[in-house]
Design a protein around this motif. Structure first.
Motif, PDB file in Angstrom:
ATOM      1  N   LYS A 143       0.831  -1.215   0.000  1.00  0.00           N
ATOM      2  CA  LYS A 143       0.000   0.000   0.000  1.00  0.00           C
ATOM      3  C   LYS A 143       0.863   1.262   0.000  1.00  0.00           C
ATOM      4  O   LYS A 143       0.484   2.291   0.553  1.00  0.00           O
ATOM      5  CB  LYS A 143      -0.959  -0.002   1.194  1.00  0.00           C
ATOM      6  CG  LYS A 143      -2.049  -1.061   1.102  1.00  0.00           C
ATOM      7  CD  LYS A 143      -3.047  -0.950   2.242  1.00  0.00           C
ATOM      8  CE  LYS A 143      -3.885   0.317   2.146  1.00  0.00           C
ATOM      9  NZ  LYS A 143      -4.949   0.373   3.196  1.00  0.00           N
ATOM     10  N   ASP A 144       2.014   1.181  -0.634  1.00  0.00           N
ATOM     11  CA  ASP A 144       2.936   2.317  -0.701  1.00  0.00           C
ATOM     12  C   ASP A 144       2.356   3.392  -1.623  1.00  0.00           C
ATOM     13  O   ASP A 144       2.134   3.157  -2.806  1.00  0.00           O
ATOM     14  CB  ASP A 144       4.287   1.845  -1.237  1.00  0.00           C
ATOM     15  CG  ASP A 144       5.400   2.857  -1.045  1.00  0.00           C
ATOM     16  OD1 ASP A 144       5.113   4.071  -1.089  1.00  0.00           O
ATOM     17  OD2 ASP A 144       6.557   2.434  -0.845  1.00  0.00           O
ATOM     18  N   ARG A 145       2.127   4.596  -1.078  1.00  0.00           N
ATOM     19  CA  ARG A 145       1.606   5.709  -1.867  1.00  0.00           C
ATOM     20  C   ARG A 145       2.707   6.643  -2.356  1.00  0.00           C
ATOM     21  O   ARG A 145       2.430   7.593  -3.078  1.00  0.00           O
ATOM     22  CB  ARG A 145       0.597   6.513  -1.031  1.00  0.00           C
ATOM     23  CG  ARG A 145      -0.641   5.747  -0.592  1.00  0.00           C
ATOM     24  CD  ARG A 145      -1.593   6.664   0.164  1.00  0.00           C
ATOM     25  NE  ARG A 145      -2.757   5.975   0.661  1.00  0.00           N
ATOM     26  CZ  ARG A 145      -2.866   5.440   1.874  1.00  0.00           C
ATOM     27  NH1 ARG A 145      -1.834   5.521   2.707  1.00  0.00           N
ATOM     28  NH2 ARG A 145      -3.969   4.836   2.257  1.00  0.00           N
ATOM     29  N   ALA A 146       3.930   6.389  -1.943  1.00  0.00           N
ATOM     30  CA  ALA A 146       5.039   7.265  -2.313  1.00  0.00           C
ATOM     31  C   ALA A 146       5.834   6.709  -3.491  1.00  0.00           C
ATOM     32  O   ALA A 146       6.184   7.449  -4.411  1.00  0.00           O
ATOM     33  CB  ALA A 146       5.958   7.495  -1.115  1.00  0.00           C
ATOM     34  N   VAL A 147       6.158   5.421  -3.456  1.00  0.00           N
ATOM     35  CA  VAL A 147       6.858   4.756  -4.558  1.00  0.00           C
ATOM     36  C   VAL A 147       6.038   3.517  -4.918  1.00  0.00           C
ATOM     37  O   VAL A 147       5.883   2.612  -4.096  1.00  0.00           O
ATOM     38  CB  VAL A 147       8.301   4.360  -4.179  1.00  0.00           C
ATOM     39  CG1 VAL A 147       9.001   3.719  -5.364  1.00  0.00           C
ATOM     40  CG2 VAL A 147       9.089   5.573  -3.702  1.00  0.00           C
ATOM     41  N   ASP A 148       5.521   3.500  -6.122  1.00  0.00           N
ATOM     42  CA  ASP A 148       4.562   2.486  -6.550  1.00  0.00           C
ATOM     43  C   ASP A 148       5.093   1.066  -6.361  1.00  0.00           C
ATOM     44  O   ASP A 148       6.172   0.717  -6.840  1.00  0.00           O
ATOM     45  CB  ASP A 148       4.225   2.731  -8.027  1.00  0.00           C
ATOM     46  CG  ASP A 148       3.051   1.900  -8.511  1.00  0.00           C
ATOM     47  OD1 ASP A 148       2.520   1.090  -7.724  1.00  0.00           O
ATOM     48  OD2 ASP A 148       2.665   2.054  -9.681  1.00  0.00           O
ATOM     49  N   GLY A 191       2.512   0.438   4.218  1.00  0.00           N
ATOM     50  CA  GLY A 191       2.816   1.589   3.388  1.00  0.00           C
ATOM     51  C   GLY A 191       4.294   1.756   3.090  1.00  0.00           C
ATOM     52  O   GLY A 191       5.044   0.781   2.955  1.00  0.00           O
ATOM     53  N   HIS A 192       4.720   3.016   3.040  1.00  0.00           N
ATOM     54  CA  HIS A 192       6.057   3.368   2.563  1.00  0.00           C
ATOM     55  C   HIS A 192       7.158   3.156   3.599  1.00  0.00           C
ATOM     56  O   HIS A 192       8.338   3.148   3.252  1.00  0.00           O
ATOM     57  CB  HIS A 192       6.046   4.840   2.132  1.00  0.00           C
ATOM     58  CG  HIS A 192       7.269   5.289   1.408  1.00  0.00           C
ATOM     59  ND1 HIS A 192       7.747   4.653   0.269  1.00  0.00           N
ATOM     60  CD2 HIS A 192       8.134   6.324   1.649  1.00  0.00           C
ATOM     61  CE1 HIS A 192       8.828   5.277  -0.153  1.00  0.00           C
ATOM     62  NE2 HIS A 192       9.101   6.282   0.660  1.00  0.00           N
ATOM     63  N   LEU A 193       6.782   2.984   4.872  1.00  0.00           N
ATOM     64  CA  LEU A 193       7.779   2.889   5.941  1.00  0.00           C
ATOM     65  C   LEU A 193       7.631   1.561   6.685  1.00  0.00           C
ATOM     66  O   LEU A 193       7.246   1.527   7.861  1.00  0.00           O
ATOM     67  CB  LEU A 193       7.622   4.055   6.926  1.00  0.00           C
ATOM     68  CG  LEU A 193       7.540   5.471   6.343  1.00  0.00           C
ATOM     69  CD1 LEU A 193       7.330   6.494   7.451  1.00  0.00           C
ATOM     70  CD2 LEU A 193       8.791   5.804   5.525  1.00  0.00           C
ATOM     71  N   PRO A 194       7.951   0.432   6.054  1.00  0.00           N
ATOM     72  CA  PRO A 194       7.766  -0.858   6.731  1.00  0.00           C
ATOM     73  C   PRO A 194       8.593  -1.001   7.991  1.00  0.00           C
ATOM     74  O   PRO A 194       8.206  -1.724   8.916  1.00  0.00           O
ATOM     75  CB  PRO A 194       8.182  -1.882   5.670  1.00  0.00           C
ATOM     76  CG  PRO A 194       9.045  -1.123   4.715  1.00  0.00           C
ATOM     77  CD  PRO A 194       8.492   0.274   4.695  1.00  0.00           C
ATOM     78  N   TYR A 195       9.726  -0.316   8.072  1.00  0.00           N
ATOM     79  CA  TYR A 195      10.575  -0.387   9.261  1.00  0.00           C
ATOM     80  C   TYR A 195       9.940   0.304  10.452  1.00  0.00           C
ATOM     81  O   TYR A 195      10.375   0.116  11.592  1.00  0.00           O
ATOM     82  CB  TYR A 195      11.960   0.202   8.980  1.00  0.00           C
ATOM     83  CG  TYR A 195      11.934   1.449   8.132  1.00  0.00           C
ATOM     84  CD1 TYR A 195      11.777   2.708   8.687  1.00  0.00           C
ATOM     85  CD2 TYR A 195      12.043   1.368   6.740  1.00  0.00           C
ATOM     86  CE1 TYR A 195      11.737   3.855   7.903  1.00  0.00           C
ATOM     87  CE2 TYR A 195      12.013   2.505   5.942  1.00  0.00           C
ATOM     88  CZ  TYR A 195      11.853   3.738   6.530  1.00  0.00           C
ATOM     89  OH  TYR A 195      11.809   4.877   5.749  1.00  0.00           O
ATOM     90  N   GLU A 196       8.893   1.112  10.224  1.00  0.00           N
ATOM     91  CA  GLU A 196       8.140   1.715  11.325  1.00  0.00           C
ATOM     92  C   GLU A 196       6.768   1.084  11.485  1.00  0.00           C
ATOM     93  O   GLU A 196       6.264   0.953  12.593  1.00  0.00           O
ATOM     94  CB  GLU A 196       7.986   3.221  11.095  1.00  0.00           C
ATOM     95  CG  GLU A 196       9.282   3.991  11.179  1.00  0.00           C
ATOM     96  CD  GLU A 196       9.063   5.484  11.375  1.00  0.00           C
ATOM     97  OE1 GLU A 196       8.298   5.863  12.275  1.00  0.00           O
ATOM     98  OE2 GLU A 196       9.670   6.276  10.624  1.00  0.00           O
TER      99      GLU A 196
END
Length: 323
Positions: A260-265, A288-293
Motif C-alpha cells: 500500500k505504498d503511496r510514495a513509490v509504486d 505503506g512506505h515505511l515498513p521499518y516503522e
C-alpha cells in the motif's frame, strides 16, 4: 528495545543516545547506540553507531534521518556494525550553503563517510530517496572497481518505473511550489499528521513518537528547505539512476516494499527486481512506505535473514565482473 528521541546537549561531539522505553530484546543486550559527528567538506555529519561485525550503512529517506531506524538498529546490532547517518542538510547534520543535493553528490558523501571511518567493506541499506542514493553509491563503486560494497538492501527506492512523484516532485522544486509548501506544510503543524498518514498503510500503526521525531529537523535544521533542493533535481536524478542500474546488476540485493505504498509504486518493484541477477523481493501486505516503522518486527526479520543467509553470500572481494 528502541532509541529515544534525540537529546540536546552542550557538547554534541560526546553525546550518546541511550536505548530506552522498552525492555531489551533477546540478543540485543550489551549493545549501546552511540552518537558521533564527522567533519566533511560540505558540513558536519551526525551518525549513530551500534553493534559489531560487518559494517552496514543505513541511508534514510528525504524527510527522514537516523531517527527512522530506531526500531531497526537494536535488532541489527548483534549481526552488524550499524552506521545510521544523517545526510548533510537532513536530520541534525548542518550543511554549507549551496551544497549539491543530487543523488550523485549525496552518494559521493556516503563514500566520503566510509573513507573517513576507514570502512574497508560494507553492506548498504537505503530507503525511498535514500534508496536512490544507495543505487548511485553502488553505481559509483562499480564504475571505479571499488570492491568495498558487498550487498544492497533497497526499501521502496525511488526508481524509473514508479510514476509517483514524477510530476509532483518537480512542482515542489519550482519557485512557486517551494514557496507554497514552505508556507503551509512547514509552518502548519496541524498538517504533520496528514502527510505522515499518507506514508502508512494503516494510520493506527503510526508510532506515537513519529510526529515529534520528524518535526525536529524542520525546527532545528531547515529540513523542508533541504527537501526542496532535492526535488529540484528529481527528473535529472531519475535519468541518472536509470543509467546506473545496469551497472549494479551483480550485487546481491534485497528489495523490501509495502503493497500500500503511496510514495513509490509497489508495481515498480518487479521491473526493478529484474534488473538484478540475484535479488529477492519481500512484500508486506497492507503496509505503506515505511515498513521499518509500520511493521518493524517483520521488517527486521526479513533483513536479518538476508544478512545471515547462505543463499545470499558476500561476494568475493576479488570479483571484477561489473560492467
Amino acid at each position: 528495545m528502541r532509541i529515544s528521541l534525540p537529546i540536546e546537549t552542550q557538547n554534541p561531539g560526546e553525546k550518546f543516545i541511550p536505548a530506552a522505553e522498552r525492555p531489551t530484546s533477546p540478543g540485543t543486550a550489551g549493545f549501546r547506540v552511540e552518537e558521533h559527528w564527522l567533519e566533511l567538506a560540505d558540513g558536519r555529519m551526525r551518525y549513530l553507531k551500534a553493534g559489531s561485525g560487518r559494517a552496514l550503512i543505513l541511508i534514510h529517506g528525504m524527510m527522514g534521518y537516523s531517527f527512522s531506524w530506531r526500531f531497526t538498529i537494536p535488532a541489527l546490532a548483534p549481526h552488524a556494525t550499524v552506521y545510521a547517518i544523517d545526510n548533510l542538510g537532513a536530520g541534525l547534520s548542518p550543511a554549507t550553503e549551496g551544497m549539491g543535493c543530487t543523488v550523485r553528490a549525496t552518494a559521493e558523501r556516503v563514500l566520503q563517510f566510509a573513507d573517513a571511518l576507514g570502512i574497508t567493506d560494507f553492506d548498504l541499506l537505503g530507503t525511498s530517496h535514500g534508496g536512490g542514493v544507495a543505487i548511485m553509491v553502488a553505481a559509483l563503486c562499480a564504475e571505479r572497481k571499488d570492491a568495498r560494497l558487498q550487498r544492497l538492501v533497497l526499501v521502496a527506492p525511488v526508481n524509473p518505473w514508479s510514476p509517483h512523484g514524477k510530476r509532483f516532485a518537480p512542482f515542489l522544486g519550482s519557485a512557486f511550489g517551494s514557496l507554497l509548501f514552505r508556507n503551509t506544510i512547514e509552518r502548519w503543524r496541524s498538517l504533520d499528521y496528514l502527510w505522515l498518514r499518507r506514508l502508512f498503510g494503516d494510520g493506527a500503526r503510526i508510532p506515537p513518537d513519529s510526529l515529534a521525531g520528524y518535526r525536529i529537523p524542520v525546527q532545528n535544521n531547515h529540513g523542508f528547505r533541504h527537501a526542496s533542493h532535492i526535488v529540484r533535481a528529481w527528473t535529472a536524478d531519475l535519468a541518472e539512476l536509470e543509467r546506473g542500474l545496469p551497472k549494479i546488476r551483480d550485487y546481491p540485493t534485497l528489495l523490501v516494499w509495502g503493497t500500500k505504498d503511496r510514495a513509490v509504486d509497489f508495481h515498480s518493484a518487479e521491473p526493478l527486481r529484474q534488473n538484478f541477477r540475484d535479488a529477492r523481493l519481500v512484500a508486506f501486505e497492507g503496509v505503506g512506505h515505511l515498513p521499518y516503522e509500520e511493521a518493524p518486527e517483520d521488517f527486521n526479520r526479513a533483513l536479518i535473514d538476508f544478512l545471515t543467509s547462505s543463499q545470499f553470500p558476500v561476494p568475493s572481494s576479488q570479483k571484477t565482473g561489473f560492467d
